[in-house]
Design a protein around this motif. Structure first.
Motif, PDB file in Angstrom:
ATOM      1  N   VAL A  25       0.840  -1.200   0.000  1.00  0.00           N
ATOM      2  CA  VAL A  25       0.000   0.000   0.000  1.00  0.00           C
ATOM      3  C   VAL A  25       0.873   1.247   0.000  1.00  0.00           C
ATOM      4  CG1 VAL A  25      -1.725   1.296   1.308  1.00  0.00           C
ATOM      5  CG2 VAL A  25      -1.879  -1.192   1.159  1.00  0.00           C
ATOM      6  N   GLU A  26       1.916   1.264   0.835  1.00  0.00           N
ATOM      7  CA  GLU A  26       2.803   2.427   0.915  1.00  0.00           C
ATOM      8  C   GLU A  26       3.512   2.672  -0.416  1.00  0.00           C
ATOM      9  OE1 GLU A  26       3.034   4.504   3.400  1.00  0.00           O
ATOM     10  OE2 GLU A  26       1.718   3.378   4.734  1.00  0.00           O
ATOM     11  N   ARG A  27       3.957   1.601  -1.084  1.00  0.00           N
ATOM     12  CA  ARG A  27       4.629   1.732  -2.375  1.00  0.00           C
ATOM     13  C   ARG A  27       3.680   2.309  -3.419  1.00  0.00           C
ATOM     14  NH1 ARG A  27       5.796  -3.764  -5.106  1.00  0.00           N
ATOM     15  NH2 ARG A  27       3.551  -3.577  -5.206  1.00  0.00           N
ATOM     16  N   THR A  28       2.452   1.810  -3.447  1.00  0.00           N
ATOM     17  CA  THR A  28       1.470   2.288  -4.425  1.00  0.00           C
ATOM     18  C   THR A  28       1.141   3.755  -4.199  1.00  0.00           C
ATOM     19  OG1 THR A  28       0.539   0.058  -4.528  1.00  0.00           O
ATOM     20  CG2 THR A  28      -0.805   1.844  -5.407  1.00  0.00           C
ATOM     21  N   LEU A  29       0.963   4.155  -2.949  1.00  0.00           N
ATOM     22  CA  LEU A  29       0.691   5.563  -2.663  1.00  0.00           C
ATOM     23  C   LEU A  29       1.878   6.439  -3.036  1.00  0.00           C
ATOM     24  CD1 LEU A  29      -1.183   5.274   0.743  1.00  0.00           C
ATOM     25  CD2 LEU A  29      -2.165   5.710  -1.512  1.00  0.00           C
ATOM     26  N   GLY A  30       3.084   5.935  -2.848  1.00  0.00           N
ATOM     27  CA  GLY A  30       4.281   6.671  -3.246  1.00  0.00           C
ATOM     28  C   GLY A  30       4.323   6.887  -4.746  1.00  0.00           C
ATOM     29  N   TRP A  31       3.976   5.864  -5.514  1.00  0.00           N
ATOM     30  CA  TRP A  31       3.939   6.001  -6.978  1.00  0.00           C
ATOM     31  C   TRP A  31       2.898   7.025  -7.396  1.00  0.00           C
ATOM     32  CZ3 TRP A  31       3.777   0.070  -7.995  1.00  0.00           C
ATOM     33  CH2 TRP A  31       5.069  -0.435  -8.000  1.00  0.00           C
ATOM     34  N   LEU A  32       1.743   7.014  -6.732  1.00  0.00           N
ATOM     35  CA  LEU A  32       0.691   7.967  -7.080  1.00  0.00           C
ATOM     36  C   LEU A  32       1.114   9.402  -6.779  1.00  0.00           C
ATOM     37  CD1 LEU A  32      -2.532   6.131  -5.904  1.00  0.00           C
ATOM     38  CD2 LEU A  32      -1.841   6.612  -8.247  1.00  0.00           C
ATOM     39  N   MET A  33       1.861   9.619  -5.700  1.00  0.00           N
ATOM     40  CA  MET A  33       2.265  10.968  -5.321  1.00  0.00           C
ATOM     41  C   MET A  33       3.296  11.556  -6.275  1.00  0.00           C
ATOM     42  SD  MET A  33       0.441  12.093  -2.937  1.00  0.00           S
ATOM     43  CE  MET A  33      -0.947  11.192  -3.556  1.00  0.00           C
ATOM     44  N   MET A  57      -2.404   5.454 -12.516  1.00  0.00           N
ATOM     45  CA  MET A  57      -2.030   4.043 -12.451  1.00  0.00           C
ATOM     46  C   MET A  57      -1.804   3.465 -13.848  1.00  0.00           C
ATOM     47  SD  MET A  57      -1.562   3.400  -9.372  1.00  0.00           S
ATOM     48  CE  MET A  57      -1.345   1.645  -9.387  1.00  0.00           C
ATOM     49  N   ILE A  58      -2.579   3.899 -14.837  1.00  0.00           N
ATOM     50  CA  ILE A  58      -2.342   3.472 -16.225  1.00  0.00           C
ATOM     51  C   ILE A  58      -0.972   3.958 -16.683  1.00  0.00           C
ATOM     52  CG2 ILE A  58      -3.073   3.829 -18.620  1.00  0.00           C
ATOM     53  CD1 ILE A  58      -5.980   3.850 -17.531  1.00  0.00           C
ATOM     54  N   ASP A  59      -0.633   5.201 -16.340  1.00  0.00           N
ATOM     55  CA  ASP A  59       0.676   5.750 -16.689  1.00  0.00           C
ATOM     56  C   ASP A  59       1.798   4.945 -16.040  1.00  0.00           C
ATOM     57  OD1 ASP A  59       2.459   7.792 -17.804  1.00  0.00           O
ATOM     58  OD2 ASP A  59       2.725   8.396 -15.717  1.00  0.00           O
ATOM     59  N   ASN A  60       1.650   4.612 -14.759  1.00  0.00           N
ATOM     60  CA  ASN A  60       2.658   3.809 -14.063  1.00  0.00           C
ATOM     61  C   ASN A  60       2.818   2.438 -14.711  1.00  0.00           C
ATOM     62  OD1 ASN A  60       3.133   5.824 -12.230  1.00  0.00           O
ATOM     63  ND2 ASN A  60       1.770   4.987 -10.675  1.00  0.00           N
ATOM     64  N   LEU A  61       1.706   1.817 -15.064  1.00  0.00           N
ATOM     65  CA  LEU A  61       1.749   0.494 -15.669  1.00  0.00           C
ATOM     66  C   LEU A  61       2.416   0.525 -17.039  1.00  0.00           C
ATOM     67  CD1 LEU A  61       0.940  -2.480 -15.547  1.00  0.00           C
ATOM     68  CD2 LEU A  61      -1.212  -1.843 -16.608  1.00  0.00           C
ATOM     69  N   LYS A  63       4.593   2.669 -18.142  1.00  0.00           N
ATOM     70  CA  LYS A  63       6.026   2.920 -17.980  1.00  0.00           C
ATOM     71  C   LYS A  63       6.759   1.652 -17.572  1.00  0.00           C
ATOM     72  CE  LYS A  63       5.821   7.805 -16.965  1.00  0.00           C
ATOM     73  NZ  LYS A  63       5.938   8.851 -15.958  1.00  0.00           N
ATOM     74  N   ARG A  64       6.139   0.833 -16.736  1.00  0.00           N
ATOM     75  CA  ARG A  64       6.775  -0.421 -16.340  1.00  0.00           C
ATOM     76  C   ARG A  64       6.832  -1.419 -17.484  1.00  0.00           C
ATOM     77  NH1 ARG A  64       3.754  -2.448 -11.453  1.00  0.00           N
ATOM     78  NH2 ARG A  64       2.927  -0.396 -11.154  1.00  0.00           N
TER      79      ARG A  64
END
Length: 76
Positions: A25-33, A57-61, A63-64
Motif C-alpha cells: 500500500v505504501e509503495r502504491t501511494l508513493g507512486w501515485l504521489m 495508475m495506467i501511466d505507471n503500468l 512505464k513499467r
C-alpha cells in the motif's frame, strides 16, 4: 468483486510492529504521489479524483511495461 482484508496491529505488542503487506500500500501511494495533480486535492467531485487516480495508475503500468523513464526534476 473486491476482497478486502483488514489487518490490525496486535494489541499485546507495544511500540513498532510490522503489519502484514503494508509495504504494498505504501509503495502504491508513493507512486501515485509522483503525479503532480494527485499530490494535492484539487478535484471538487469524487468521480474526478477517481479518474485521475486511474490515469496515474495506467501511466505507471505503461512505464513499467515499456521500460520508459521520463526525465524529472529529480534527474537533474
Amino acid at each position: 468483486g473486491i476482497d478486502v482484508e483488514v489487518v490490525a496491529k496486535d494489541p499485546h505488542i507495544k511500540g513498532f510492529s510490522v503489519v502484514k503487506r503494508r509495504w504494498v500500500v505504501e509503495r502504491t501511494l508513493g507512486w501515485l504521489m509522483l503525479h503532480r495533480r494527485l499530490a494535492r486535492d484539487y478535484e471538487a467531485l469524487p468521480g474526478n479524483s477517481a479518474s485521475m487516480i486511474q490515469i496515474a495508475m495506467i501511466d505507471n503500468l505503461t512505464k513499467r511495461v515499456t521500460d520508459e523513464t521520463t526525465p524529472t526534476w529529480r534527474d537533474i
